[in-house]
Design a protein around this motif. Sequence first.
Motif, mmCIF file in Angstrom:
data_model
loop_
_atom_site.group_PDB
_atom_site.id
_atom_site.type_symbol
_atom_site.label_atom_id
_atom_site.label_comp_id
_atom_site.label_asym_id
_atom_site.label_seq_id
_atom_site.Cartn_x
_atom_site.Cartn_y
_atom_site.Cartn_z
ATOM 1 N N VAL A 145 0.820 -1.220 0.000
ATOM 2 C CA VAL A 145 0.000 0.000 0.000
ATOM 3 C C VAL A 145 0.856 1.274 0.000
ATOM 4 O O VAL A 145 0.558 2.220 -0.741
ATOM 5 C CB VAL A 145 -1.018 -0.009 1.164
ATOM 6 N N PRO A 146 1.964 1.342 0.786
ATOM 7 C CA PRO A 146 2.742 2.591 0.788
ATOM 8 C C PRO A 146 3.235 3.032 -0.586
ATOM 9 O O PRO A 146 3.287 4.235 -0.866
ATOM 10 C CB PRO A 146 3.918 2.265 1.724
ATOM 11 N N VAL A 147 3.612 2.108 -1.465
ATOM 12 C CA VAL A 147 4.136 2.534 -2.772
ATOM 13 C C VAL A 147 3.033 3.226 -3.579
ATOM 14 O O VAL A 147 3.294 4.192 -4.311
ATOM 15 C CB VAL A 147 4.767 1.355 -3.560
ATOM 16 N N PHE A 148 1.785 2.787 -3.417
ATOM 17 C CA PHE A 148 0.678 3.442 -4.117
ATOM 18 C C PHE A 148 0.347 4.783 -3.471
ATOM 19 O O PHE A 148 -0.043 5.726 -4.153
ATOM 20 C CB PHE A 148 -0.559 2.540 -4.122
ATOM 21 N N VAL A 149 0.504 4.881 -2.142
ATOM 22 C CA VAL A 149 0.286 6.159 -1.454
ATOM 23 C C VAL A 149 1.287 7.193 -1.950
ATOM 24 O O VAL A 149 0.943 8.347 -2.208
ATOM 25 C CB VAL A 149 0.395 5.986 0.078
ATOM 26 N N ARG A 150 2.542 6.764 -2.124
ATOM 27 C CA ARG A 150 3.593 7.715 -2.522
ATOM 28 C C ARG A 150 3.580 7.985 -4.022
ATOM 29 O O ARG A 150 3.958 9.076 -4.465
ATOM 30 C CB ARG A 150 4.958 7.222 -2.056
ATOM 31 N N GLY A 151 3.166 7.010 -4.811
ATOM 32 C CA GLY A 151 2.915 7.249 -6.232
ATOM 33 C C GLY A 151 4.115 7.450 -7.121
ATOM 34 O O GLY A 151 3.989 8.007 -8.206
ATOM 35 N N ARG A 152 5.300 6.997 -6.679
ATOM 36 C CA ARG A 152 6.497 7.137 -7.506
ATOM 37 C C ARG A 152 7.163 5.771 -7.681
ATOM 38 O O ARG A 152 7.237 5.000 -6.716
ATOM 39 C CB ARG A 152 7.485 8.127 -6.855
ATOM 40 N N ALA A 153 7.626 5.493 -8.894
ATOM 41 C CA ALA A 153 8.357 4.242 -9.132
ATOM 42 C C ALA A 153 9.467 4.137 -8.093
ATOM 43 O O ALA A 153 10.096 5.142 -7.746
ATOM 44 C CB ALA A 153 8.944 4.227 -10.533
ATOM 45 N N ALA A 154 9.680 2.932 -7.575
ATOM 46 C CA ALA A 154 10.592 2.823 -6.442
ATOM 47 C C ALA A 154 11.270 1.461 -6.369
ATOM 48 O O ALA A 154 10.717 0.443 -6.792
ATOM 49 C CB ALA A 154 9.821 3.068 -5.136
ATOM 50 N N PHE A 155 12.473 1.492 -5.803
ATOM 51 C CA PHE A 155 13.179 0.287 -5.387
ATOM 52 C C PHE A 155 12.784 0.075 -3.939
ATOM 53 O O PHE A 155 12.909 0.989 -3.110
ATOM 54 C CB PHE A 155 14.689 0.507 -5.518
ATOM 55 N N ALA A 156 12.261 -1.099 -3.619
ATOM 56 C CA ALA A 156 11.722 -1.349 -2.276
ATOM 57 C C ALA A 156 12.501 -2.450 -1.583
ATOM 58 O O ALA A 156 12.902 -3.444 -2.209
ATOM 59 C CB ALA A 156 10.252 -1.733 -2.370
ATOM 60 N N GLU A 157 12.691 -2.262 -0.283
ATOM 61 C CA GLU A 157 13.354 -3.264 0.553
ATOM 62 C C GLU A 157 12.536 -3.509 1.813
ATOM 63 O O GLU A 157 11.454 -2.955 1.973
ATOM 64 C CB GLU A 157 14.771 -2.793 0.896
ATOM 65 N N GLY A 158 13.059 -4.332 2.740
ATOM 66 C CA GLY A 158 12.292 -4.720 3.914
ATOM 67 C C GLY A 158 11.221 -5.709 3.488
ATOM 68 O O GLY A 158 11.509 -6.679 2.771
ATOM 69 N N VAL A 159 9.969 -5.463 3.901
ATOM 70 C CA VAL A 159 8.861 -6.287 3.393
ATOM 71 C C VAL A 159 8.230 -5.602 2.190
ATOM 72 O O VAL A 159 7.178 -5.996 1.715
ATOM 73 C CB VAL A 159 7.793 -6.575 4.474
ATOM 74 N N GLY A 160 8.914 -4.542 1.714
ATOM 75 C CA GLY A 160 8.404 -3.761 0.590
ATOM 76 C C GLY A 160 8.059 -2.342 0.976
ATOM 77 O O GLY A 160 7.616 -1.559 0.152
ATOM 78 N N GLU A 161 8.300 -2.016 2.261
ATOM 79 C CA GLU A 161 7.875 -0.705 2.769
ATOM 80 C C GLU A 161 8.989 0.347 2.731
ATOM 81 O O GLU A 161 8.726 1.551 2.826
ATOM 82 C CB GLU A 161 7.320 -0.848 4.196
ATOM 83 N N LYS A 162 10.267 -0.070 2.600
ATOM 84 C CA LYS A 162 11.381 0.892 2.552
ATOM 85 C C LYS A 162 11.587 1.278 1.091
ATOM 86 O O LYS A 162 12.108 0.478 0.305
ATOM 87 C CB LYS A 162 12.650 0.272 3.130
ATOM 88 N N LEU A 163 11.173 2.479 0.758
ATOM 89 C CA LEU A 163 11.083 2.871 -0.652
ATOM 90 C C LEU A 163 12.128 3.911 -1.018
ATOM 91 O O LEU A 163 12.319 4.894 -0.306
ATOM 92 C CB LEU A 163 9.685 3.434 -0.947
ATOM 93 N N GLN A 164 12.769 3.679 -2.145
ATOM 94 C CA GLN A 164 13.734 4.633 -2.687
ATOM 95 C C GLN A 164 13.269 4.985 -4.105
ATOM 96 O O GLN A 164 13.280 4.121 -4.990
ATOM 97 C CB GLN A 164 15.121 3.974 -2.721
ATOM 98 N N PRO A 165 12.810 6.224 -4.349
ATOM 99 C CA PRO A 165 12.303 6.567 -5.684
ATOM 100 C C PRO A 165 13.374 6.365 -6.755
ATOM 101 O O PRO A 165 14.565 6.608 -6.517
ATOM 102 C CB PRO A 165 11.928 8.052 -5.565
#
Length: 291
Positions: A145-165
Amino acid sequence: MSTPAIPSAATLRLPAPAKLNLMLHILGRRADGYHELQTLFQFLDFADELGFALRDDGEIRLHSPVDGVPHDSNLIVRAARLLQQHSQCPLGADIWLDKRLPMGGGIGGGSSDAATTLLGLKHLWQLHCDEDQLAELGLRLGADVPVFVRGRAAFAEGVGEKLQPVTLSEPWFLVAIPQVLVSTAEIFSDAELTRDSPPIKVRSLPEGGGRNDCQPVVEKRYPEVRNALILMNKFVPTRLTGTGSCVFGSFPNEVEADRVRRQLPGTLPSFIAQGRNISMLHRKLEELGRK
């Protein structure tokens, strides 16, 4: 089949876009049972649509039932109530859903609907929550859900919640939808799932993504997915997105994607959409903000 169109009573209409996992590596299993992973998200210009109307009695009512999902269990309703509780907002909402993204497809349908609900009701209720607060609420509903809240293509780590645009090329994708519902829990609990991929740095990401560690398990368990991969691989390198059923290949333009799509059998539904680094939802909200 799509639910009926959103009625004119909806004063706010917003897209809930699909995403693709261009790569998905599983690094290990945590003590809490969740998996450490690395993935690359990009959005698609293809979406569910949600309609919202204000209620002054505090009720949250979703008027578009989803087969097999009780009203109060729907992520849309849960997101609305979570935001209501967090913000102590006395207002409610009528909500309608025009469902276009397949359930269990790995393209983020439920998570995207939840994020659009959070952002849509923030707008409708005129709340002052910031993006970080909404992303934190979203994480309680699901790791994507957080990646859709932030709305920017991202490299994700953790369970998918640590986002780097990240900024990626924006090719056209042909996405095929094998007619099967893949269980994420089943895939992540499979003994044969690779759980020891070495971590990579965002700068070393291959252009266009890379492999999906869940794909061999999904192929083994779901022949419909394996057959779709075999078929599409005849035309374009094809891989699975997320832990769902959908498979995709990328093209430099819409014409080439459509040429391959026309060669797929009628028994394999598909769609074509452009990859986007800024989601349809955020482009729409920006447009509303300018009015």
